[in-house]
Every structure is written in structure tokens, then in C-alpha cells.
Design an enzyme around this catalytic site. Structure first.
Site, PDB file in Angstrom:
ATOM      1  N   HIS A 112       0.862  -1.187   0.000  1.00  0.00           N
ATOM      2  CA  HIS A 112       0.000   0.000   0.000  1.00  0.00           C
ATOM      3  C   HIS A 112       0.893   1.229   0.000  1.00  0.00           C
ATOM      4  O   HIS A 112       1.944   1.255   0.629  1.00  0.00           O
ATOM      5  CB  HIS A 112      -0.903   0.019   1.250  1.00  0.00           C
ATOM      6  CG  HIS A 112      -2.061   0.933   1.098  1.00  0.00           C
ATOM      7  ND1 HIS A 112      -1.960   2.285   1.315  1.00  0.00           N
ATOM      8  CD2 HIS A 112      -3.338   0.699   0.711  1.00  0.00           C
ATOM      9  CE1 HIS A 112      -3.134   2.842   1.093  1.00  0.00           C
ATOM     10  NE2 HIS A 112      -3.989   1.918   0.718  1.00  0.00           N
ATOM     11  N   ASP A 165      -7.903  -5.362  -0.059  1.00  0.00           N
ATOM     12  CA  ASP A 165      -8.349  -6.175  -1.211  1.00  0.00           C
ATOM     13  C   ASP A 165      -7.981  -7.638  -1.082  1.00  0.00           C
ATOM     14  O   ASP A 165      -8.459  -8.460  -1.862  1.00  0.00           O
ATOM     15  CB  ASP A 165      -7.721  -5.607  -2.496  1.00  0.00           C
ATOM     16  CG  ASP A 165      -8.244  -4.216  -2.767  1.00  0.00           C
ATOM     17  OD1 ASP A 165      -7.445  -3.274  -2.736  1.00  0.00           O
ATOM     18  OD2 ASP A 165      -9.462  -4.070  -2.939  1.00  0.00           O
TER      19      ASP A 165
HETATM   20  C1  SDX Z   1      -6.116   0.114  -2.900  1.00  0.00           C
HETATM   21  O1  SDX Z   1      -4.433   4.647  -2.106  1.00  0.00           O
HETATM   22  C2  SDX Z   1      -5.325   4.018  -1.493  1.00  0.00           C
HETATM   23  O2  SDX Z   1      -5.758   4.377  -0.405  1.00  0.00           O
HETATM   24  C3  SDX Z   1      -5.878   2.814  -2.220  1.00  0.00           C
HETATM   25  C4  SDX Z   1      -6.887   1.981  -1.436  1.00  0.00           C
HETATM   26  C5  SDX Z   1      -8.171   2.725  -1.207  1.00  0.00           C
HETATM   27  O3  SDX Z   1      -8.913   2.351  -0.282  1.00  0.00           O
HETATM   28  O4  SDX Z   1      -8.500   3.639  -2.008  1.00  0.00           O
HETATM   29  O5  SDX Z   1      -6.368   1.578  -0.206  1.00  0.00           O
HETATM   30  C6  SDX Z   1      -7.282   0.735  -2.225  1.00  0.00           C
HETATM   31  O6  SDX Z   1      -5.885   0.450  -4.026  1.00  0.00           O
HETATM   32  C7  SDX Z   1      -5.226  -0.825  -2.141  1.00  0.00           C
HETATM   33  C8  SDX Z   1      -3.988  -1.306  -2.983  1.00  0.00           C
HETATM   34  C9  SDX Z   1      -4.475  -2.411  -3.899  1.00  0.00           C
HETATM   35  N1  SDX Z   1      -3.426  -2.757  -4.880  1.00  0.00           N
HETATM   36  C10 SDX Z   1      -2.842  -3.973  -4.821  1.00  0.00           C
HETATM   37  O7  SDX Z   1      -3.044  -4.818  -3.939  1.00  0.00           O
HETATM   38  C11 SDX Z   1      -1.928  -4.235  -6.010  1.00  0.00           C
HETATM   39  C12 SDX Z   1      -0.590  -4.816  -5.504  1.00  0.00           C
HETATM   40  N2  SDX Z   1       0.126  -3.756  -4.811  1.00  0.00           N
HETATM   41  C13 SDX Z   1       1.117  -2.990  -5.530  1.00  0.00           C
HETATM   42  O8  SDX Z   1       0.793  -2.732  -6.848  1.00  0.00           O
HETATM   43  C14 SDX Z   1       1.668  -1.816  -4.710  1.00  0.00           C
HETATM   44  O9  SDX Z   1       1.887  -2.270  -3.448  1.00  0.00           O
HETATM   45  C15 SDX Z   1       0.872  -0.525  -4.642  1.00  0.00           C
HETATM   46  C16 SDX Z   1       0.597   0.022  -6.006  1.00  0.00           C
HETATM   47  C17 SDX Z   1      -0.404  -0.732  -3.927  1.00  0.00           C
HETATM   48  C18 SDX Z   1       1.706   0.497  -3.881  1.00  0.00           C
HETATM   49  O10 SDX Z   1       2.901   0.619  -4.572  1.00  0.00           O
HETATM   50  P1  SDX Z   1       3.893   1.879  -4.294  1.00  0.00           P
HETATM   51  O11 SDX Z   1       3.575   2.561  -3.019  1.00  0.00           O
HETATM   52  O12 SDX Z   1       3.926   2.717  -5.514  1.00  0.00           O
HETATM   53  O13 SDX Z   1       5.250   1.147  -4.026  1.00  0.00           O
HETATM   54  P2  SDX Z   1       6.206   0.642  -5.154  1.00  0.00           P
HETATM   55  O14 SDX Z   1       5.443   0.155  -6.324  1.00  0.00           O
HETATM   56  O15 SDX Z   1       7.239   1.709  -5.341  1.00  0.00           O
HETATM   57  O16 SDX Z   1       6.859  -0.650  -4.454  1.00  0.00           O
HETATM   58  C19 SDX Z   1       7.899  -0.495  -3.521  1.00  0.00           C
HETATM   59  C20 SDX Z   1       8.658  -1.805  -3.591  1.00  0.00           C
HETATM   60  C21 SDX Z   1       9.068  -2.198  -5.027  1.00  0.00           C
HETATM   61  O17 SDX Z   1      10.202  -3.042  -4.915  1.00  0.00           O
HETATM   62  P3  SDX Z   1      11.683  -2.379  -5.200  1.00  0.00           P
HETATM   63  O18 SDX Z   1      11.605  -1.707  -6.565  1.00  0.00           O
HETATM   64  O19 SDX Z   1      11.882  -1.393  -4.069  1.00  0.00           O
HETATM   65  O20 SDX Z   1      12.621  -3.537  -5.170  1.00  0.00           O
HETATM   66  O21 SDX Z   1       7.801  -2.881  -3.145  1.00  0.00           O
HETATM   67  C22 SDX Z   1       7.589  -3.787  -4.215  1.00  0.00           C
HETATM   68  C23 SDX Z   1       7.928  -3.054  -5.505  1.00  0.00           C
HETATM   69  O22 SDX Z   1       8.326  -3.975  -6.533  1.00  0.00           O
HETATM   70  N3  SDX Z   1       6.159  -4.149  -4.171  1.00  0.00           N
HETATM   71  C24 SDX Z   1       5.700  -5.386  -4.347  1.00  0.00           C
HETATM   72  C25 SDX Z   1       4.315  -5.278  -4.167  1.00  0.00           C
HETATM   73  N4  SDX Z   1       3.973  -4.005  -3.901  1.00  0.00           N
HETATM   74  C26 SDX Z   1       5.131  -3.311  -3.916  1.00  0.00           C
HETATM   75  N5  SDX Z   1       6.328  -6.548  -4.656  1.00  0.00           N
HETATM   76  C27 SDX Z   1       5.529  -7.636  -4.749  1.00  0.00           C
HETATM   77  N6  SDX Z   1       4.160  -7.627  -4.588  1.00  0.00           N
HETATM   78  C28 SDX Z   1       3.542  -6.465  -4.293  1.00  0.00           C
HETATM   79  N7  SDX Z   1       2.194  -6.445  -4.124  1.00  0.00           N
END
Ligand code: SDX
Length: 428
Positions: free
Chosen positions: A305, A363
């Protein structure tokens, strides 16, 4: 308390900014004075940018806190109801019994949709994704309410809010009925909000049915958990659209479109599909390895998140609700739930996830729960949109109720410098 200041020195120039404090959460640096300089801030993805001031929802990502108008989400999920939370988010205070009775009556007066709206559905294929229908039909509602689209008029804003709160379940259920070729079920105003939705989803004209009260309560709680979440991507989209003066139905339609993405509201459908793809607890390790592989863009859906870096307080309530629903439908040995519990356990012990503070979000368990209630996975994000409509409307109304500016971010341009046009005959 002396005013807090921040200083920036750029090319020998000292720039001074006011530091503003809210009632909760981090201070912010008011960078407005930059408008008089030759500099912009640069913050793709808005990781460090507050887009507005708001009094609606507060999140503390490190402490796993979520407050709707100051009330903790777990207390509201346990003791309140979705319509009461709608009143709270919209008006800022919990209603007394007289106010709540009037609010419920006002919502109930708008649960029907214009009969012409039925025709919109016929333009879609039966297998159209319901979110595509929601974007279209909700946006088209503005074609039916020309008399109350003056966004500067609080009365018009209020009736638009009531219409959207009331009609989203009706339209959402119509999407499902259309996809299975069953007749649309009219809303039953004698039923509660979640009960009426389940009735419109699963009832048929052929027999009297009463939705299972355990599932009604669980769905009402799911609506509460998804009702608002401060300046998430879809809410920010609604505010951006609202800042142009667009009508509320167009703004909500824009929010629905933004919510659809798998990184945001589409994650519940993607998380369930992922659990199906994992198929068995023995395959979890393979998917964890893929999630950790920098060369594989696979991510564990339902994990991570932007704000929560400890745990998502909604996920905790969602997991409990999931358990209750599985017990109520006699599916406590649901293999997907077993995979989810095991996946959560493994991920929370794995250094990759611990180091990046990746925890299950709202989710992760909602998909299993909705699936156990009998809702097909392509309807999960529709349910999210149904619930989040009150959050979108509350933020839109908050913005419209005070002076606001057109949202128009700037950029860091790295394209070609000026050059003269060359006719095609002279081009190589
Ligand atoms: C919702 O904003 C809100 O409030 C949203 C929400 C709401 O109520 O409105 O809460 C609802 O959208 C919840 C989130 C649902 N999405 C998912 O479950 C999809 C999977 N999650 C990811 O796509 C991700 O965690 C995000 C998009 C939710 C957040 O990503 P960020 O904050 O942009 O972080 P990032 O992509 O920069 O990741 C940081 C690191 C990266 O690794 P490095 O490059 O540092 O090595 O963490 C890793 C990412 O690759 N990472 C994950 C991961 N999420 C982040 N690796 C594996 N699996 C994951 N799910």
C-alpha cells in the site's frame, strides 16, 4: 506558537515557506510562493505531495490508523451501518435518530433509475465487464437531472449526493442481472441498504426470497470498510474532475474509471484470480519467488500500500468478516481461504516483504468474502465503486463548498528544444 518556516536556497536565492500543521498527521510545507519563482516541485506519483486540505478521513500508515471524521474504522465496522457512515462522511457528524430516519427516507426516495436507463444496457454485450457499464451509465445520469446540476447550489449538491448513494446499488445489480440474462429487480425500500442490494442481485420475480442476515451484515461492513480513504487515486481523480466545474455524475464516472485499475480498486478481482492461479498451498513458493524477481513484473495482488507501511486496519476486519461468511455458507474449508492464510503467513515472514513493509491490504480478503457471498469476481470492483461513491461525493462536496482552484499540475520537460518544420519532400 511561532509560525514554523522552511527555507530553500537555490542558486544563491533564499526562498522561505510557511510550514502548516493539521490536527493530525505530518506538517506540510506550503510551496505556493514557488509560483513567483522559476521553479516547480517535482513529485511523480505524488509520494510527498498533499493535494488539498480535508476534514473527512485520516490515515496513519505507520500506526495502521484509519479514521472517518475522527471515528476509528474498526468501531464503525462493528457498531455502525453503511448508511449511517454515509451521513457521517457527508455531514461531518453522526446523525441523531431523527436525522438518520430522514436521511434513510431521502435516500430511499431515489433508489429507482429512470426507465430509459434500461435501454443503455442493451447497447452492451452481455459479457461486457460491469465496470465498463458502470462508467457509462453513471456518467449518463447527468443527462437525466438538468434541473439540479448547479454545483454552486448546496441543495443541488445534496440531491445529487442522495441520487448517487441511492442509485449505485440499483445500477450495480442491473449490471449483474444483464450479464446473466435475468430480469432487473426493482429496489425494495422496506429493506436495509445491503439487504436491498443482495435482493436486487440474487432475487427473481418468480419467488419471494430473503437475503441471509449474516451475509447482509457482512456486506454492509464491507461497504463501510471501502467507503473512503483520503486522497487515493480515484478520489484525487474525482477532485481533479470537480475542479473543472464538471457535474457530479461526470466526476463520479471519472472516479469509477480510475478505481478500475489493478493497482487500485481492481486489486480485489486480481487477488482472487491470483489465488485461483496459485491453486494449491504447495505452489505458493513459486509465486512468492516471482513477486520477488526484479525481472518479473508479477506482484502479489492484495499486498502492499502506498500509505500503510505497518498493516491495513481494514484487512484485519476483512479477514474476520471472511471467516464469518465462510462459516455462514459452510465453506470454512474453502481452499482459496487456506491459500490466502498460508500466503499471508509466508509473506509476513519473508525478508523481501518485511523490508518493503508489504502487508495484506483491504483487497486481499475481500475477494474471497465476496466470492463466498456468491458475487462473481468481475463484480468485485463494482462493489468497491458502490461503496466508495460516498467517499468520492463527500470529497467533491467538501471541495465545492469552499473556494477552489482548477487543478493543473506542471511538468519537467525533457523533449526536443525548438526546431523548424521540414516538408516531407526534404525529409530523409
Ligand atoms: C487500494 O491509495 C489508497 O488508499 C488505495 C486503497 C483505497 O482504499 O482507495 O487503499 C485501495 O488500491 C489498495 C492497494 C491495492 N493494490 C494492490 O493490492 C496491487 C498490488 N500492490 C502494488 O501494486 C503496490 O503495493 C501498490 C501500487 C499498492 C503500492 O505501490 P507503491 O507505493 O507505488 O510502491 P512501489 O510500487 O514503489 O513498491 C515499492 C517496492 C518495489 O520493490 P523495489 O523496486 O523497491 O525492489 O515494493 C515492491 C515493488 O516492486 N512491491 C511489491 C508489491 N507491492 C510493492 N512486490 C511484490 N508484490 C507487491 N504487491
Amino acid at each position: 506558537m511561532p509560525d514554523k518556516k522552511a527555507k530553500l536556497t537555490v542558486e544563491g536565492h533564499d526562498l522561505e515557506f510557511n510550514v502548516l500543521s493539521g490536527t493530525l498527521g505530518p506538517d506540510v510545507i506550503d510551496v505556493n510562493p514557488l509560483a513567483k519563482s522559476n521553479y516547480f516541485t517535482f513529485d511523480p506519483g505524488f509520494l510527498s505531495t498533499a493535494s488539498c486540505e480535508s476534514k473527512i478521513t485520516f490515515i496513519d500508515g505507520d500506526k495502521g490508523i484509519l479514521l472517518y471524521r475522527g471515528y476509528p474504522i474498526d468501531q464503525l465496522a462493528t457498531d455502525s451501518s453503511f448508511l449511517e457512515v454515509c451521513y457521517l462522511l457527508l455531514n461531518g457528524e453522526l446523525p441523531n435518530s431523527e436525522q438518520f430516519a430522514k436521511f434513510c427516507k431521502d435516500v430511499n426516495r431515489h433508489t429507482l433509475v429512470h426507465e430509459q436507463i434500461r435501454n443503455f444496457f442493451n447497447g452492451f454485450r452481455r459479457d461486457a465487464h460491469p465496470m465498463a457499464i458502470m462508467v457509462g451509465v453513471v456518467g449518463a445520469l447527468s443527462a437525466f437531472y438538468h434541473d439540479t446540476l448547479d454545483i454552486t447550489n448546496p441543495e443541488h449538491r445534496n440531491i445529487s449526493a442522495l441520487r448517487l448513494i441511492a442509485k449505485m446499488p440499483t445500477i450495480a445489480a442491473m449490471c449483474y442481472k444483464y450479464s446473466i440474462g435475468q430480469p432487473f429487480m426493482p429496489p425494495q425500500n422496506r429493506m436495509s441498504y445491503a439487504e436491498n442490494f443482495l435482493h436486487m442481485m440474487f432475487g427473481t420475480p418468480c419467488e419471494e426470497t430473503t437475503p441471509n442476515p449474516v451475509l447482509v451484515k457482512a456486506l454492509d461492513r464491507i461497504f463501510i470498510l471501502h467507503a473512503d480513504h483520503e486522497q487515493n487515486a480515484s478520489t484525487s481523480t474525482v477532485r481533479m474532475a470537480g475542479s473543472t466545474g464538471a457535474n457530479p455524475f461526470a466526476c463520479i464516472s471519472a472516479g469509477i474509471g480510475a478505481l478500475w485499475g489493478p493497482a487500485h480498486g481492481g486489486a480485489n478481482e486480481a487477488a482472487l484470480n491470483m489465488l485461483h492461479e496459485i491453486g494449491d498451498v504447495s505452489q505458493i513458493g513459486k509465486f512468492i519467488a516471482r513477486a520477488k524477481d526484479p525481472n518479473d513484473n508479477f506482484r502479489l495482488m492484495g499486498f502492499g500500500h502506498r500509505v500503510y507501511k505497518n498493516y491495513d486496519p481494514r484487512a484485519k476486519v476483512m479477514r474476520e468478516t471472511c471467516h464469518e461468511v465462510l462459516d455462514a455458507v459452510g465453506a470454512h474449508d474453502n481452499p482459496l481461504f487456506k491459500i490466502a492464510l498460508q500466503l499471508e503467513k509466508i509473506a509476513l515472514e519473508d525478508e523481501y516483504f518485511v523490508q518493503r513493509k508489504l502487508y495484506p491490504n483491504v483487497d486481499f480478503y475481500s475477494g474471497i468474502t465476496l466470492s463466498a457471498i456468491g458475487i462473481p469476481s468481475n463484480m468485485f470492483t463494482v462493489i468497491f465503486a458502490l461503496a466508495r461513491t460516498i467517499g468520492w461525493i463527500a470529497h467533491w462536496n467538501e471541495m465545492m463548498s469552499q473556494p477552489y482552484k482548477l487543478s493543473r499540475p506542471r511538468q519537467l520537460y525533457t523533449g526536443p528544444t525548438e526546431r523548424d518544420y521540414i516538408g516531407i519532400k526534404k525529409r530523409k
